[in-house]
Design a protein around this motif. Structure first.
Motif, short mmCIF file in Angstrom:
data_model
loop_
_atom_site.label_atom_id
_atom_site.label_comp_id
_atom_site.label_asym_id
_atom_site.label_seq_id
_atom_site.Cartn_x
_atom_site.Cartn_y
_atom_site.Cartn_z
N TYR A 42 0.86 -1.20 0.00
CA TYR A 42 0.00 0.00 0.00
C TYR A 42 0.89 1.23 0.00
O TYR A 42 1.91 1.27 0.68
N SER A 43 0.45 2.23 -0.77
CA SER A 43 1.31 3.42 -0.89
C SER A 43 1.28 4.27 0.37
O SER A 43 2.26 4.94 0.70
N THR A 44 0.14 4.27 1.06
CA THR A 44 0.07 5.07 2.30
C THR A 44 -0.56 4.24 3.41
O THR A 44 -1.22 3.23 3.13
N GLU A 45 -0.38 4.70 4.60
CA GLU A 45 -1.01 4.04 5.76
C GLU A 45 -2.52 4.13 5.66
O GLU A 45 -3.25 3.22 6.09
N ALA A 46 -3.00 5.25 5.09
CA ALA A 46 -4.45 5.45 4.95
C ALA A 46 -5.04 4.39 4.02
O ALA A 46 -6.13 3.87 4.28
N ASP A 47 -4.31 4.07 2.95
CA ASP A 47 -4.79 3.03 2.02
C ASP A 47 -4.90 1.70 2.73
O ASP A 47 -5.86 0.96 2.55
N ARG A 48 -3.91 1.41 3.53
CA ARG A 48 -3.93 0.14 4.27
C ARG A 48 -5.06 0.13 5.29
O ARG A 48 -5.74 -0.89 5.47
N ALA A 49 -5.28 1.28 5.93
CA ALA A 49 -6.37 1.35 6.91
C ALA A 49 -7.72 1.16 6.21
O ALA A 49 -8.62 0.50 6.76
N ASP A 50 -7.86 1.72 5.00
CA ASP A 50 -9.11 1.53 4.25
C ASP A 50 -9.32 0.06 3.91
O ASP A 50 -10.44 -0.46 4.02
N ALA A 51 -8.23 -0.59 3.50
CA ALA A 51 -8.32 -2.01 3.14
C ALA A 51 -8.69 -2.84 4.36
O ALA A 51 -9.49 -3.77 4.29
N ARG A 52 -8.11 -2.47 5.48
CA ARG A 52 -8.41 -3.18 6.73
C ARG A 52 -9.89 -3.05 7.07
O ARG A 52 -10.56 -4.03 7.41
N GLU A 53 -10.38 -1.81 6.96
CA GLU A 53 -11.80 -1.54 7.25
C GLU A 53 -12.70 -2.34 6.30
O GLU A 53 -13.70 -2.93 6.73
N ALA A 54 -12.31 -2.37 5.03
CA ALA A 54 -13.10 -3.09 4.03
C ALA A 54 -13.16 -4.58 4.38
O ALA A 54 -14.23 -5.20 4.31
N LEU A 55 -12.02 -5.12 4.78
CA LEU A 55 -11.99 -6.56 5.10
C LEU A 55 -12.90 -6.86 6.30
O LEU A 55 -13.62 -7.86 6.30
N LEU A 56 -12.87 -5.98 7.28
CA LEU A 56 -13.72 -6.20 8.46
C LEU A 56 -15.20 -6.15 8.08
O LEU A 56 -16.00 -6.96 8.57
N LEU A 57 -15.56 -5.22 7.21
CA LEU A 57 -16.96 -5.12 6.77
C LEU A 57 -17.37 -6.35 5.96
O LEU A 57 -18.44 -6.91 6.16
N TYR A 58 -16.49 -6.76 5.06
CA TYR A 58 -16.80 -7.96 4.27
C TYR A 58 -16.96 -9.17 5.19
O TYR A 58 -17.79 -10.03 4.95
N TRP A 59 -16.12 -9.20 6.20
CA TRP A 59 -16.22 -10.37 7.09
C TRP A 59 -17.55 -10.40 7.84
O TRP A 59 -18.14 -11.47 8.02
N VAL A 60 -18.05 -9.24 8.23
CA VAL A 60 -19.38 -9.20 8.87
C VAL A 60 -20.41 -9.76 7.90
O VAL A 60 -21.29 -10.56 8.27
N ALA A 61 -20.29 -9.36 6.63
CA ALA A 61 -21.24 -9.84 5.60
C ALA A 61 -21.11 -11.36 5.44
O ALA A 61 -22.11 -12.08 5.39
N ILE A 62 -19.87 -11.84 5.38
CA ILE A 62 -19.66 -13.29 5.20
C ILE A 62 -20.19 -14.07 6.40
O ILE A 62 -20.83 -15.10 6.25
N GLU A 63 -19.95 -13.53 7.58
CA GLU A 63 -20.46 -14.20 8.78
C GLU A 63 -21.99 -14.29 8.76
O GLU A 63 -22.58 -15.30 9.14
#
Lengths: 141, 175
Positions: A12-33
């Motif tokens: 990831y080019s910035t920490e913010a990009d990585r934080a967005d990706a982290r947030e996205a993964l957590l949201l997807y996981w709620v959906a998958i659960e």
């Protein structure tokens, strides 16, 4: 039809990009659960709202596929992806071992595909917030 | 086991060997004797110590000046030092004995120092071994983590490449 697989080796080019990706993964996981929870629920207990979340394609002239059966197939076919997303998400949340950028990037990509397949939409349409809101509310109803 | 060791061992257990008892008695006699010497010297004209001094009056150049014995005089001091040495042999745990301003006896605790040095060395060895083992363990952990993340990344890549095919398979099975 699908999103082009990302260059997984790219950091990831910035920490913010990585934080967005982290947030996205957590949201997807709620959906998958929510999807997993729904798949384990007997079809007789599904509400109309829950049934309406999934498409019911059918063979020409054949009966439409019940949503619960679709979800069961989804669970079987995408079990590897689900396990992998679960593993990466657990490490992210519980902070056991470091999650590398390629792992995170790949997990988000897979989660998007897994969710979009279950719901019969294009991966590009399965935005994290939409997926979480739609599925979490449906699973709770 | 030497007499000293036996004495020490008995002193520790509260019992004394015959030799230790004799030494203790001699010590007591020496201490009491020195006190008696000083006492008698103060109260009587006996046992005085005399020095030659330059006379300020009279024809003689030197006169004798006598005074009672004190603890700093050689006979009394010798008795006290002897008593101190005997006490040392009776109580090995004693590291020093002192009558302030008069004398001080110190024991060189060579054995204790050596033992302490050995213990220190052992401790340092143990710390070193622990550090080495921690480093090895950390390195192993790092390797395991690196392997695991590389494995996951590779698996993600494999699965990502299969997504179109899987989607097709999933949708086609529905019909």
């Amino acid at each position: 039809m699908s999103l082009t697989p990302p260059d997984l080796g790219k950091p990831y080019s910035t920490e913010a990009d990585r934080a967005d990706a982290r947030e996205a993964l957590l949201l997807y996981w709620v959906a998958i659960e929510s999807l997993i929870k729904l798949a384990k629920q007997p079809a007789s207990q599904w509400s109309d709202q829950q049934k309406s979340l999934f498409p019911s394609p059918s063979a020409q002239g054949g009966p439409p596929e019940p949503p619960d059966r679709r979800l069961q197939r989804w669970l079987d076919i995408y079990s590897d992806e689900i396990n992998l997303v679960r593993d990466v998400r657990s490490r992210l949340v519980h902070g056991g071992t470091l999650v590398t950028d390629p792992e995170l990037r790949g997990a988000v990509y897979l989660a998007r595909h897994v969710v979009s397949s279950a719901m019969g939409v294009l991966p590009s349409q399965a935005e994290p917030v939409w997926a979480r809101n739609t599925l979490a509310q449906a699973a709770a109803s | 086991m030497t007499d000293g060791d036996q004495g020490a061992a008995h002193a520790k257990t509260g019992r004394m060997s015959g030799s230790a008892k004799v030494r203790l008695n001699i010590t007591i006699v020496l201490v009491l004797g020195s006190l008696a010497l000083v006492w008698v010297s103060f109260l009587t004209p006996y046992l005085h110590t005399c020095d030659d001094q330059v006379a300020r009056v009279g024809r003689l150049a030197l006169v004798q000046s006598c005074r009672p014995l004190s603890v700093t005089d050689p006979p009394v001091l010798a008795m006290l030092i002897a008593a101190g040495l005997l006490l040392f042999s009776l109580f090995p745990d004693l590291s020093a004995l002192e009558i302030f301003g008069v004398f001080r006896l110190e024991r060189q605790l060579k054995e204790q120092a050596e033992e302490q040095e050995k213990r220190h060395g052992d401790t340092m060895d143990a710390i070193h071994r622990l550090e080495v083992s921690q480093k090895v363990s950390q390195q192993l952990q790092v390797n395991v983590v690196a392997e695991k993340t590389a494995e996951t990344a590779a698996r993600v890549g494999e699965l990502a490449a299969l997504q179109d095919e899987k989607r097709e398979h999933f949708e086609s099975d529905a019909s």
